[in-house]
Design a protein around this motif. Structure first.
Motif, PDB file in Angstrom:
ATOM      1  N   CYS A  21       0.841  -1.217   0.000  1.00 13.44           N
ATOM      2  CA  CYS A  21       0.000   0.000   0.000  1.00 13.44           C
ATOM      3  C   CYS A  21       0.866   1.253   0.000  1.00 13.44           C
ATOM      4  O   CYS A  21       0.509   2.268   0.589  1.00 13.44           O
ATOM      5  CB  CYS A  21      -0.958   0.015   1.174  1.00 13.44           C
ATOM      6  SG  CYS A  21      -2.104  -1.372   1.238  1.00 13.44           S
ATOM      7  N   ASP A  95     -11.551  -1.949   0.158  1.00 13.19           N
ATOM      8  CA  ASP A  95     -11.342  -2.883   1.262  1.00 13.19           C
ATOM      9  C   ASP A  95     -10.261  -3.866   0.824  1.00 13.19           C
ATOM     10  O   ASP A  95     -10.424  -4.567  -0.182  1.00 13.19           O
ATOM     11  CB  ASP A  95     -12.654  -3.606   1.572  1.00 13.19           C
ATOM     12  CG  ASP A  95     -12.537  -4.559   2.749  1.00 13.19           C
ATOM     13  OD1 ASP A  95     -11.608  -4.417   3.559  1.00 13.19           O
ATOM     14  OD2 ASP A  95     -13.393  -5.460   2.852  1.00 13.19           O
ATOM     15  N   THR A 110      -2.592   1.726   9.704  1.00  9.60           N
ATOM     16  CA  THR A 110      -3.072   3.109   9.635  1.00  9.60           C
ATOM     17  C   THR A 110      -2.352   3.874   8.531  1.00  9.60           C
ATOM     18  O   THR A 110      -2.982   4.600   7.741  1.00  9.60           O
ATOM     19  CB  THR A 110      -2.887   3.819  10.995  1.00  9.60           C
ATOM     20  OG1 THR A 110      -3.628   3.105  11.985  1.00  9.60           O
ATOM     21  CG2 THR A 110      -3.367   5.255  10.940  1.00  9.60           C
ATOM     22  N   CYS A 113      -3.624   2.697   5.083  1.00  9.65           N
ATOM     23  CA  CYS A 113      -4.929   3.302   4.761  1.00  9.65           C
ATOM     24  C   CYS A 113      -4.750   4.734   4.274  1.00  9.65           C
ATOM     25  O   CYS A 113      -5.346   5.144   3.265  1.00  9.65           O
ATOM     26  CB  CYS A 113      -5.858   3.258   5.968  1.00  9.65           C
ATOM     27  SG  CYS A 113      -6.431   1.621   6.416  1.00  9.65           S
ATOM     28  N   VAL A 124      -9.972   8.885   4.143  1.00 12.30           N
ATOM     29  CA  VAL A 124      -9.369   7.701   4.751  1.00 12.30           C
ATOM     30  C   VAL A 124     -10.431   6.817   5.417  1.00 12.30           C
ATOM     31  O   VAL A 124     -10.230   5.601   5.557  1.00 12.30           O
ATOM     32  CB  VAL A 124      -8.228   8.092   5.729  1.00 12.30           C
ATOM     33  CG1 VAL A 124      -8.790   8.704   7.005  1.00 12.30           C
ATOM     34  CG2 VAL A 124      -7.324   6.915   6.028  1.00 12.30           C
ATOM     35  N   VAL A 127     -11.418   3.730   3.400  1.00 10.73           N
ATOM     36  CA  VAL A 127     -10.375   2.749   3.099  1.00 10.73           C
ATOM     37  C   VAL A 127     -10.195   1.816   4.287  1.00 10.73           C
ATOM     38  O   VAL A 127     -10.032   2.266   5.414  1.00 10.73           O
ATOM     39  CB  VAL A 127      -9.026   3.441   2.783  1.00 10.73           C
ATOM     40  CG1 VAL A 127      -7.945   2.405   2.511  1.00 10.73           C
ATOM     41  CG2 VAL A 127      -9.173   4.397   1.606  1.00 10.73           C
ATOM     42  N   SER A 128     -10.208   0.533   4.009  1.00 13.69           N
ATOM     43  CA  SER A 128      -9.953  -0.475   5.033  1.00 13.69           C
ATOM     44  C   SER A 128      -8.811  -1.373   4.560  1.00 13.69           C
ATOM     45  O   SER A 128      -8.821  -1.836   3.414  1.00 13.69           O
ATOM     46  CB  SER A 128     -11.209  -1.321   5.254  1.00 13.69           C
ATOM     47  OG  SER A 128     -10.911  -2.424   6.088  1.00 13.69           O
ATOM     48  N   VAL A 129      -7.833  -1.581   5.419  1.00 12.06           N
ATOM     49  CA  VAL A 129      -6.761  -2.543   5.159  1.00 12.06           C
ATOM     50  C   VAL A 129      -6.707  -3.474   6.356  1.00 12.06           C
ATOM     51  O   VAL A 129      -6.684  -3.019   7.500  1.00 12.06           O
ATOM     52  CB  VAL A 129      -5.393  -1.850   4.954  1.00 12.06           C
ATOM     53  CG1 VAL A 129      -4.284  -2.890   4.777  1.00 12.06           C
ATOM     54  CG2 VAL A 129      -5.437  -0.895   3.766  1.00 12.06           C
TER      55      VAL A 129
END
Length: 155
Positions: A21, A95, A110, A113, A124, A127-129
């Motif tokens: 990411c 996601d 964090t 994301c 933000v 957005v989910s990681v």
């Protein structure tokens, strides 16, 4: 509304940085690939492209093209975001699930994301990681590779 799913996997190898990411994660090995091999960013790109029916990253950024050697996947993601927007779509959410036995991802989630949100020009909160292991099973569980799945909603 359009939904897209992306998947990518790269082998871990010596002598490369581990980038997920857009965030460098300290680890003794990195991912092998033509670009920086950011599997999470690659999965996001394929999810976006799939949702918009615009092909896939292999067609857009082929590993046979020297222009993409050691490319920054976050720059490629920005290019995909522009294509998505130019085709009349807005990104509602992303996601991502990273599948890796090691290293532990929790300290970097964090930042991951935020990095994706910045590249995609979305909040933000959209957005989910997440990260998971495979309990020692398969090529990710054995520590040979890292994989990522991504899902997106376009409106």
């Amino acid at each position: 509304m359009r939904i897209g799913h992306g998947y990518d996997v790269h082998r871990l190898t010596e002598g490369r940085r581990l980038v997920l990411c857009g965030v460098e994660v300290p680890y003794e090995r990195g991912l092998l690939g033509h670009s920086d091999a950011d599997v999470a960013a690659h999965a996001v790109m394929d999810a976006l492209l799939g949702a918009a029916a615009l092909g896939d990253i292999g067609a857009l950024f082929p590993d046979t093209d020297d222009a993409f050697e050691n490319a920054d996947s976050m720059e490629l993601l920005r290019t995909v975001r522009k294509m998505i927007n130019e085709n009349g779509f807005e990104i509602s959410n992303i996601d991502v699930t990273i599948v890796a036995q090691k290293p532990k991802m929790a300290p970097y989630i964090t930042q991951m994301c935020a990095s994706l949100a910045d590249a995609l020009l979305i909040d933000v909160k959209c957005v989910s990681v997440k990260a998971t292991t495979e309990e020692g099973l398969g090529f990710t569980g054995s520590g040979d590779a890292i994989a990522a799945h991504a899902v997106t909603l376009l409106t």
